[in-house]
Design a protein around this motif. Structure first.
Motif, mmCIF file in Angstrom:
data_model
loop_
_atom_site.group_PDB
_atom_site.id
_atom_site.type_symbol
_atom_site.label_atom_id
_atom_site.label_comp_id
_atom_site.label_asym_id
_atom_site.label_seq_id
_atom_site.Cartn_x
_atom_site.Cartn_y
_atom_site.Cartn_z
ATOM 1 N N ALA A 562 2.107 1.428 -5.260
ATOM 2 C CA ALA A 562 1.365 2.577 -4.735
ATOM 3 C C ALA A 562 1.925 2.967 -3.382
ATOM 4 O O ALA A 562 2.099 2.123 -2.500
ATOM 5 C CB ALA A 562 -0.115 2.234 -4.623
ATOM 6 N N LEU A 563 2.240 4.241 -3.225
ATOM 7 C CA LEU A 563 2.770 4.733 -1.959
ATOM 8 C C LEU A 563 1.628 4.934 -0.958
ATOM 9 O O LEU A 563 0.510 5.319 -1.347
ATOM 10 C CB LEU A 563 3.495 6.057 -2.170
ATOM 11 C CG LEU A 563 4.731 6.005 -3.078
ATOM 12 C CD1 LEU A 563 5.301 7.414 -3.264
ATOM 13 C CD2 LEU A 563 5.783 5.086 -2.493
ATOM 14 N N PRO A 564 1.879 4.680 0.319
ATOM 15 C CA PRO A 564 0.813 4.916 1.316
ATOM 16 C C PRO A 564 0.489 6.396 1.413
ATOM 17 O O PRO A 564 1.361 7.262 1.247
ATOM 18 C CB PRO A 564 1.429 4.385 2.610
ATOM 19 C CG PRO A 564 2.911 4.450 2.389
ATOM 20 C CD PRO A 564 3.120 4.184 0.932
ATOM 21 N N GLU A 565 -0.766 6.672 1.675
ATOM 22 C CA GLU A 565 -1.175 8.067 1.796
ATOM 23 C C GLU A 565 -0.565 8.674 3.061
ATOM 24 O O GLU A 565 -0.548 8.032 4.114
ATOM 25 C CB GLU A 565 -2.694 8.161 1.852
ATOM 26 C CG GLU A 565 -3.378 7.783 0.562
ATOM 27 C CD GLU A 565 -4.874 8.055 0.626
ATOM 28 O OE1 GLU A 565 -5.318 8.644 1.645
ATOM 29 O OE2 GLU A 565 -5.572 7.688 -0.322
ATOM 30 N N PRO A 566 -0.063 9.904 2.968
ATOM 31 C CA PRO A 566 0.490 10.551 4.174
ATOM 32 C C PRO A 566 -0.614 10.814 5.184
ATOM 33 O O PRO A 566 -1.788 10.957 4.814
ATOM 34 C CB PRO A 566 1.071 11.861 3.629
ATOM 35 C CG PRO A 566 0.296 12.121 2.373
ATOM 36 C CD PRO A 566 -0.016 10.780 1.795
ATOM 37 N N PRO A 567 -0.270 10.846 6.469
ATOM 38 C CA PRO A 567 -1.306 11.114 7.485
ATOM 39 C C PRO A 567 -1.915 12.492 7.282
ATOM 40 O O PRO A 567 -1.248 13.446 6.893
ATOM 41 C CB PRO A 567 -0.526 11.033 8.802
ATOM 42 C CG PRO A 567 0.905 11.270 8.422
ATOM 43 C CD PRO A 567 1.068 10.688 7.051
ATOM 44 N N ARG A 568 -3.201 12.555 7.538
ATOM 45 C CA ARG A 568 -3.894 13.827 7.375
ATOM 46 C C ARG A 568 -3.497 14.807 8.488
ATOM 47 O O ARG A 568 -3.186 14.403 9.601
ATOM 48 C CB ARG A 568 -5.400 13.604 7.399
ATOM 49 C CG ARG A 568 -5.904 12.781 6.219
ATOM 50 C CD ARG A 568 -7.406 12.639 6.264
ATOM 51 N NE ARG A 568 -7.904 11.887 5.126
ATOM 52 C CZ ARG A 568 -9.197 11.620 4.930
ATOM 53 N NH1 ARG A 568 -10.096 12.033 5.822
ATOM 54 N NH2 ARG A 568 -9.565 10.942 3.869
#
Length: 600
Positions: A562-568
């Motif tokens: 799972a790839l880390p979520e990009p910063p909001r």
């Protein structure tokens, strides 16, 4: 005269009511008892007897009490259980046991019918390969090695005072190194433990469907320790009077069912999820006891295909257990195939157990080309076993090398070895031990029974110098490893070799616009589809492997990290920005109001 006529009418009505009362058939709360109840019900109905079924009524004490109270008229019971329920010791002689229970139950108004023909006794079972490895056929054969083995038993068997675990080990004079106990409700988990290699021996009932279904070895009770539990109808005597045709109907089952047939019927209910009534009627029709029943549809078993020499080891059991969990309600079997990954497109084998070397094929220049398959779970490791014969002591002295059949994991590993070491001629064979060759190459898990048999009369040769050249880069499906000392009889030192990850594999689907379980392009234009992400996750949950997938192998999408979520975004929307500005302005105004000088 009026009184006489009224009395005759009352008697006539009572007689009609009695004739119309159905035969009530009970049954215990497990598949075998329900199947037997349905068989007796079908034969009674064939004889013109009305029947009410109360199968799955409960355990022994519930059925026996219901029978004595007249709530049911008959059910299938075991003579050994019948003795125990009246405080008598069980017997190992079936004829003597039947004579005794008939004498004990006759004063209670209960009649034992003819025996069905099988006994459902306690027993011990092992994986076929493990039993063969240890040379075990009977319980007495365990005596010498029991201290090094783990046995799985159910808690009721642990506490039985006469025919349980303690008396059994005392009778045979053995002590197991480890005892794993499960609850009665989790009894089927004993088979999972056996397949996973967590137990070497388990306690079973001799008509369990899993015995034949999994190809287990049922050990001979050579000291006749376990009492006999032969099944037969247990009937109220008044029911035999009410229904004169009942005794003849039940007698048709006398000796008609042997243990192997009962195993098969249990398996159809427990593994194939078929209705007991359908299974019972189909069996009676096959026995010629009723007219041909409507043929029941039994789904084709789901096959897990594997290469030769990878099929009777602990890893195979783990794979089988995982696939069973991922495909509930389906019979899952193991099947050997020369090229298991080629069999994935057949429709009957959606899953294969394969080594990493099987995921590639060599082109004319000995370059590896990926095959259209993907890994869906990590099972373990296979090791390259190079077994020399005669005076051959090093790979450099091998000019002819026997492997498994073409397409198998062993043959593909041999092709890579021959590509790296010039001058080696491969001899593919279904039985490499019989081939005229300098050495035999087998790719199998550590401690393989097949390898143990091949080493007898030969020796393991080291695979040294693999790091020279570009072999590690060109063929990453083979990694450097060692076979620990003592893995095989007579092996006094560790042996340098190569290993290849053992995996569950599924088909990769390409060049199609169809929408499948993984999205567009995830369904073959045939009956075979790529495994759904949900199935892949279920396989891995059961396998519970802490080892990650070899990066040289193509993985199923569900196994991708799972790839880390990009910063909001700092300003997610115009509206939020405007609202934030208004709030800040409000705070500024309040601060100004609080701090402004007071006017007079």
């Amino acid at each position: 005269m009026k009184r006489v006529l009224a009395l005759l009418a009352a008697l006539s009505l009572a007689s009609c009511d009695e004739a119309q009362d159905p035969l009530v058939i009970g049954g215990k709360d497990f598949s075998e008892s329900t199947i037997l109840s349905e068989m007796m019900a079908a034969l009674a109905e064939e004889a013109g007897i009305p029947v009410t079924r109360r199968t799955d009524l409960g355990p022994t004490n519930v059925n026996l009490e219901a029978l004595r109270n007249g709530d049911i008229d008959l059910y299938a019971e075991y003579n050994g259980t019948g003795l125990v329920m009246l405080g008598q010791p069980a017997m190992t002689d079936g004829d003597a046991a039947m004579e005794r229970v008939r004498a004990l139950y006759q004063p209670l108004g209960l009649v034992w019918g003819d025996r069905f023909g099988f006994a459902n006794n306690y027993g011990l079972a092992m994986r076929d390969g493990r039993a063969e490895e240890l040379g075990v056929d009977s319980i007495s054969d365990l005596v010498g090695t029991a201290g090094d083995l783990t046995i799985g038993i159910e808690e009721n068997f642990e506490t039985r005072p006469l025919d349980g675990f303690g008396p059994m080990t005392a009778r045979y004079g053995m002590s197991f190194g480890n005892v794993s106990v499960v609850s009665a409700e989790d009894r089927t988990s004993l088979y999972d433990a056996l397949l996973a290699g967590e137990a070497d021996v388990i306690e079973v009932f001799t008509t369990d469907g899993q015995i034949a279904d999994l190809g287990l070895t049922l050990l001979e009770d050579d000291l006749d320790f376990f009492p006999v539990y032969e099944a037969a109808p247990l009937v109220r005597s008044d029911a035999l009077s009410r229904f004169p045709a009942l005794q003849g109907a039940l007698a048709r089952l006398d000796g008609a069912i042997d243990a192997s047939l009962m195993q098969e019927l249990n398996s159809r209910v427990d593994q194939d999820a078929l209705a007991p009534r359908e299974v019972a009627r189909a069996a009676l029709a096959d026995l010629g006891l009723i007219d041909a029943a409507t043929e029941i549809e039994v789904s084709e078993p789901l096959a897990v295909v594997h290469s030769p020499f990878i099929g009777a080891d602990e890893e195979t059991g783990q794979a089988l257990r995982a696939v069973r969990e991922a495909f509930p309600g389906r019979r899952v079997v193991l099947e050997a195939a020369d090229d298991p990954l080629a069999a994935l497109g057949s429709g009957n084998a959606p899953v294969a157990l394969a080594a990493a070397v099987e995921f590639v094929t060599l082109d004319d220049s000995d370059r590896p080309e990926a095959r259209p398959v993907e890994a869906v779970g990590v099972v373990g490791q296979t090791y390259l076993h190079l077994i020399g014969s005669g005076t051959v002591r090093r790979l450099d002295g091998v000019s002819t090398l026997a492997t498994g059949p073409e397409g198998s994991a062993s043959h593909r590993a041999g092709q890579i070895v021959a590509a790296v070491r010039d001058g080696i001629t491969l001899i593919p064979s279904d039985d490499p031990s019989s081939a005229e060759a300098d050495a035999v190459l087998v790719l199998a898990p550590l401690g393989s029974d097949t390898v143990s048999g091949l080493i007898d009369g030969g020796r393991l040769l080291p695979m040294t110098g693999w790091e020279d050249g570009n072999a590690l880069i060109l063929y990453p499906q083979l990694r450097q490893a060692r076979i620990p000392a003592g893995t095989y009889a007579g092996q006094r030192q560790a042996i340098d070799t190569l290993s290849s990850q053992l995996l569950l594999a599924g088909p990769v689907v390409t060049d199609t616009d169809a929408v499948g379980p993984q999205g567009p392009g995830a369904s073959l234009p045939t009956e075979v589809a790529a495994l759904a992400d949900q199935t892949v996750n279920a396989l891995n949950a059961t396998l519970g492997s802490a080892v990650g997938l070899d990066p040289a192998i193509r993985a199923a999408p569900a196994l991708a990290p799972a790839l880390p979520e990009p910063p909001r975004a700092v300003n997610p929307s115009t509206g939020v920005s405007v609202l934030t500005a208004l709030v800040l302005a409000l705070f500024a105004w309040l601060i100004w109001l609080y701090g402004r000088p007071e006017r007079r």
